[in-house]
Each structure stands twice: as C-alpha cells, then as structure tokens.
Design a protein around this motif. Structure first.
Motif, PDB file in Angstrom:
ATOM      1  N   GLY A  21       7.513   1.733  -0.192  1.00  0.00           N
ATOM      2  CA  GLY A  21       8.331   2.932  -0.067  1.00  0.00           C
ATOM      3  C   GLY A  21       7.570   4.123  -0.609  1.00  0.00           C
ATOM      4  O   GLY A  21       6.552   3.969  -1.312  1.00  0.00           O
ATOM      5  N   GLN A  22       8.028   5.344  -0.293  1.00  0.00           N
ATOM      6  CA  GLN A  22       7.288   6.541  -0.679  1.00  0.00           C
ATOM      7  C   GLN A  22       7.155   6.674  -2.189  1.00  0.00           C
ATOM      8  O   GLN A  22       6.074   6.945  -2.713  1.00  0.00           O
ATOM      9  N   THR A  23       8.257   6.475  -2.921  1.00  0.00           N
ATOM     10  CA  THR A  23       8.220   6.596  -4.378  1.00  0.00           C
ATOM     11  C   THR A  23       7.305   5.555  -4.995  1.00  0.00           C
ATOM     12  O   THR A  23       6.495   5.849  -5.884  1.00  0.00           O
ATOM     13  N   ASN A  24       7.409   4.321  -4.524  1.00  0.00           N
ATOM     14  CA  ASN A  24       6.575   3.252  -5.066  1.00  0.00           C
ATOM     15  C   ASN A  24       5.113   3.420  -4.694  1.00  0.00           C
ATOM     16  O   ASN A  24       4.232   2.962  -5.416  1.00  0.00           O
ATOM     17  N   THR A  25       4.844   4.061  -3.563  1.00  0.00           N
ATOM     18  CA  THR A  25       3.460   4.362  -3.198  1.00  0.00           C
ATOM     19  C   THR A  25       2.852   5.332  -4.201  1.00  0.00           C
ATOM     20  O   THR A  25       1.687   5.197  -4.597  1.00  0.00           O
ATOM     21  N   LEU A  26       3.654   6.296  -4.653  1.00  0.00           N
ATOM     22  CA  LEU A  26       3.183   7.233  -5.672  1.00  0.00           C
ATOM     23  C   LEU A  26       2.942   6.510  -6.997  1.00  0.00           C
ATOM     24  O   LEU A  26       1.955   6.788  -7.696  1.00  0.00           O
ATOM     25  N   LEU A  27       3.823   5.575  -7.341  1.00  0.00           N
ATOM     26  CA  LEU A  27       3.629   4.788  -8.554  1.00  0.00           C
ATOM     27  C   LEU A  27       2.374   3.935  -8.460  1.00  0.00           C
ATOM     28  O   LEU A  27       1.611   3.800  -9.425  1.00  0.00           O
ATOM     29  N   PHE A  28       2.157   3.361  -7.281  1.00  0.00           N
ATOM     30  CA  PHE A  28       0.951   2.566  -7.059  1.00  0.00           C
ATOM     31  C   PHE A  28      -0.297   3.432  -7.237  1.00  0.00           C
ATOM     32  O   PHE A  28      -1.264   3.031  -7.887  1.00  0.00           O
ATOM     33  N   ALA A  29      -0.265   4.641  -6.653  1.00  0.00           N
ATOM     34  CA  ALA A  29      -1.400   5.555  -6.781  1.00  0.00           C
ATOM     35  C   ALA A  29      -1.643   5.918  -8.246  1.00  0.00           C
ATOM     36  O   ALA A  29      -2.797   5.995  -8.701  1.00  0.00           O
ATOM     37  N   ALA A  30      -0.555   6.102  -9.005  1.00  0.00           N
ATOM     38  CA  ALA A  30      -0.684   6.423 -10.426  1.00  0.00           C
ATOM     39  C   ALA A  30      -1.332   5.277 -11.198  1.00  0.00           C
ATOM     40  O   ALA A  30      -2.201   5.500 -12.058  1.00  0.00           O
ATOM     41  N   ILE A  31      -0.940   4.039 -10.866  1.00  0.00           N
ATOM     42  CA  ILE A  31      -1.527   2.871 -11.530  1.00  0.00           C
ATOM     43  C   ILE A  31      -3.022   2.772 -11.221  1.00  0.00           C
ATOM     44  O   ILE A  31      -3.836   2.493 -12.111  1.00  0.00           O
ATOM     45  N   VAL A  32      -3.395   3.013  -9.978  1.00  0.00           N
ATOM     46  CA  VAL A  32      -4.810   2.959  -9.590  1.00  0.00           C
ATOM     47  C   VAL A  32      -5.605   4.036 -10.323  1.00  0.00           C
ATOM     48  O   VAL A  32      -6.722   3.795 -10.795  1.00  0.00           O
ATOM     49  N   ILE A  33      -5.036   5.237 -10.433  1.00  0.00           N
ATOM     50  CA  ILE A  33      -5.716   6.319 -11.150  1.00  0.00           C
ATOM     51  C   ILE A  33      -5.891   5.959 -12.621  1.00  0.00           C
ATOM     52  O   ILE A  33      -6.957   6.172 -13.211  1.00  0.00           O
ATOM     53  N   TYR A  73      -9.880  -6.550 -19.541  1.00  0.00           N
ATOM     54  CA  TYR A  73      -8.432  -6.795 -19.678  1.00  0.00           C
ATOM     55  C   TYR A  73      -7.658  -6.155 -18.528  1.00  0.00           C
ATOM     56  O   TYR A  73      -6.872  -6.819 -17.840  1.00  0.00           O
ATOM     57  N   ILE A  74      -7.904  -4.874 -18.291  1.00  0.00           N
ATOM     58  CA  ILE A  74      -7.178  -4.180 -17.230  1.00  0.00           C
ATOM     59  C   ILE A  74      -7.647  -4.635 -15.847  1.00  0.00           C
ATOM     60  O   ILE A  74      -6.879  -4.608 -14.880  1.00  0.00           O
ATOM     61  N   SER A  75      -8.900  -5.114 -15.764  1.00  0.00           N
ATOM     62  CA  SER A  75      -9.427  -5.604 -14.486  1.00  0.00           C
ATOM     63  C   SER A  75      -8.863  -6.968 -14.106  1.00  0.00           C
ATOM     64  O   SER A  75      -9.009  -7.411 -12.961  1.00  0.00           O
ATOM     65  N   THR A  76      -8.234  -7.633 -15.052  1.00  0.00           N
ATOM     66  CA  THR A  76      -7.633  -8.934 -14.777  1.00  0.00           C
ATOM     67  C   THR A  76      -6.361  -8.821 -13.942  1.00  0.00           C
ATOM     68  O   THR A  76      -6.013  -9.747 -13.205  1.00  0.00           O
ATOM     69  N   THR A  77      -5.682  -7.685 -14.043  1.00  0.00           N
ATOM     70  CA  THR A  77      -4.379  -7.551 -13.388  1.00  0.00           C
ATOM     71  C   THR A  77      -4.347  -6.517 -12.263  1.00  0.00           C
ATOM     72  O   THR A  77      -3.842  -6.795 -11.184  1.00  0.00           O
ATOM     73  N   VAL A  78      -4.880  -5.321 -12.496  1.00  0.00           N
ATOM     74  CA  VAL A  78      -4.696  -4.213 -11.552  1.00  0.00           C
ATOM     75  C   VAL A  78      -5.374  -4.448 -10.195  1.00  0.00           C
ATOM     76  O   VAL A  78      -4.743  -4.199  -9.152  1.00  0.00           O
TER      77      VAL A  78
END
Length: 306
Positions: A21-33, A73-78
């Motif tokens: 969804g649009q909102t979750n896509t923004l959240l996904f982009a934030a996590i990647v950043i 650590y962060i590379s294990t999940t993201v």
C-alpha cells in the motif's frame, strides 16, 4: 544444524513488518534509508578510528568493534525484508531461518556484552585513570571482544539447535519480519514453558547482567565526576558517559522486554514494533550518538576534510 525433523517439509512464511500500500511503501522506503545511513555511519566511524592515530585508544577500538557488529546486525534482517517486500515473496527456507536466528542471537548477544565492556572502560578511565593503561591494555581489550563473541556464539548455537529440532506442526506463518525465537515458539505443537525458563535465564545473563553492570559503573562514575574541580573535565566525562548510557538503555530495555516476558504475554504486533528499535534503530543511532557528541571524533572528521 539439524534439519532432519519431519516437520521441516515446507518453508516458513514471514508475514513482514507491513503489508502493501502507499503508506507502507513509504515506511519501507524509510527502513531502507535507515539501513543505508546506518551502514554508511558505521563504516565512516570505523574508517576514522583506523586512520586517526589520536583515536587508537581502547575506548575507540571497542567502539569500532561495536560498529562492526552493528553493520552485521542490521544486515541480518533488513535485506531479507526488503527482498520479500519487493518480490512479494515472503518465504524463507528452514535453513535460511536457522541461519538468521543464529546470526541474530550471536550479534545481539555480542552487542549487549560489548556495551557492558565499554562502560567498564569509562569506569576505569574516570575512576582509576592512573591504572588505565594496565587495566585496559590491548591484551585485555582483545580478551573482552573474544569473550563477547565466544559466549554469544555458544549461547546462540544452543538455542538455535534446540528450537529447530522441535516439531513445527502448526501454521508455517511467522508473524514477524525475521526469524526470532519468540516468534517461532507459537508454531511449536508441544509445551515450551520449560524452555521459556531457559530463554529467561539466558536473557538475564546476556542482557540484564551487563545492563546492571553499566548502571553500577555509571553510578560510581557520576560520584567521581561531581567531585571534580575542573568544570571542563566534568562536562567531557558526563557527555561521553551520557552518550553510551543513551544507546545502552534503548538497546537493553527493548531486548529485555522481548526476551524476558512469558510467551503468554507476547503480542505479535507489539513484538514487531519493539524489534524495530533493537534490530534497526540502535545500529543507526550508535555511530551518530558517539560521533556527534564526541569532540575527538568530530575533530578527526575536520582534520580529514582539511
């Protein structure tokens, strides 16, 4: 690791942190950043410590070890979460789930112990400055790091081997964005209450003991700091210690919340949100809290840029 159990006939499915969804896509982009910034921040900090001779001290060597752990650590999940979101395929093989569980526990335990050792470093530096070269020698630092990695690896291996020989005879849906033991236990079709006591004991040893050591160290440090006659020295000591305590509190409080509660009190949605803090946010904050509030690191940045 043992994968011979008959319940391993199909892959697991990770429901993820958010849906499409649009909102979750923004959240996904934030996590990647956040992931990219965390990697960049930790790499830069490690690079600065390696290049600047003024930072070749036990405190910064331990900090470089912490940054190395944070990157892994962060590379294990993201990355897995990102691949699942982009490909719309949320499956993970049993072996992949085992490896992720094992690595996450190893790196989380190592981070917990390193933060504790770093508080000891600050305690010795402020409370026993004349004995600092002896008490925090290179040999001692290497022993600390080796102890953190070894004990965490053994603890993780025992838990991973045990969990993945249990019969997973319920749904294969893992209500989480990565394979974590508290999220796997609801899929087991036998009573795990006794094993939960083992998880609690491990959590108290790996997480609570270092956290209590940090609080005790800084209680003593603050006593010494407030007896200082030098306002400059007092300000520097408080700044250094408060940075470490900020990161440590965020990490320990969230991990203790997950690993020391009974299974009956766990909520999947709550666990996912809390996991974001210790699995994603903490690796992002570590390099910036230690660098932006540290004059030595900022000075190193300025010297390299000139």
């Amino acid at each position: 690791m043992n994968t011979g159990n008959q319940s391993f006939g199909t892959d697991f499915i990770l429901l993820g942190l958010f849906q499409y969804g649009q909102t979750n896509t923004l959240l996904f982009a934030a996590i990647v950043i956040i992931f990219l910034v965390a990697l960049m921040g930790n790499v830069i900090l490690i690079h600065l410590i390696r290049l600047d001779a003024r930072l070749h001290t036990p405190m910064y060597w331990l900090l470089s070890q912490l940054s190395t752990v944070d990157m892994m650590y962060i590379s294990t999940t993201v990355p897995k979460m990102a691949v699942d979101f982009l490909s719309q395929s949320k499956t993970i093989t049993v072996l992949g789930c085992e490896i992720q569980t094992y690595m996450f526990l190893v790196l989380g335990g190592t981070e917990a112990l390193l933060l504790g050792f770093m508080s000891y470093d600050r305690y010795v530096a402020i409370c026993h400055p004349l004995h600092y070269p002896t008490l925090m020698s290179k040999k001692t630092c290497c022993f600390m790091v080796s102890c953190a990695w070894t004990s965490s690896s053994v603890n993780s291996l025992v838990h991973t081997l045990y969990v993945f020989q249990l019969p997973f005879c319920r749904s294969r849906l893992i209500n989480h964005f990565f394979c974590e033991i508290p999220s796997l236990l609801p899929l087991v079709c036998q009573d795990t209450s006794q094993y939960e006591h083992t998880i609690l004991l491990s959590g108290l040893i790996i997480l609570l003991l270092p956290f209590m050591a940090i609080l005790a160290s800084y209680a003593r440090v603050l006593t010494v700091v407030f007896q200082m006659s030098s306002g400059k020295g007092k300000k520097k000591a408080i700044s250094t210690c408060s940075s470490h305590l900020t990161v440590a509190s965020l990490f320990y409080m969230t991990t203790l919340f997950t690993y020391t509660r009974p299974h009956s009190l766990h909520s999947p949605s709550q666990d996912r949100v809390v996991a974001v803090f210790y699995a994603i946010v903490t690796p992002l904050l570590n390099p910036f809290i230690y660098s932006l509030r540290n004059k030595d690191v900022m000075g190193s940045v300025r010297r390299l840029l000139v």
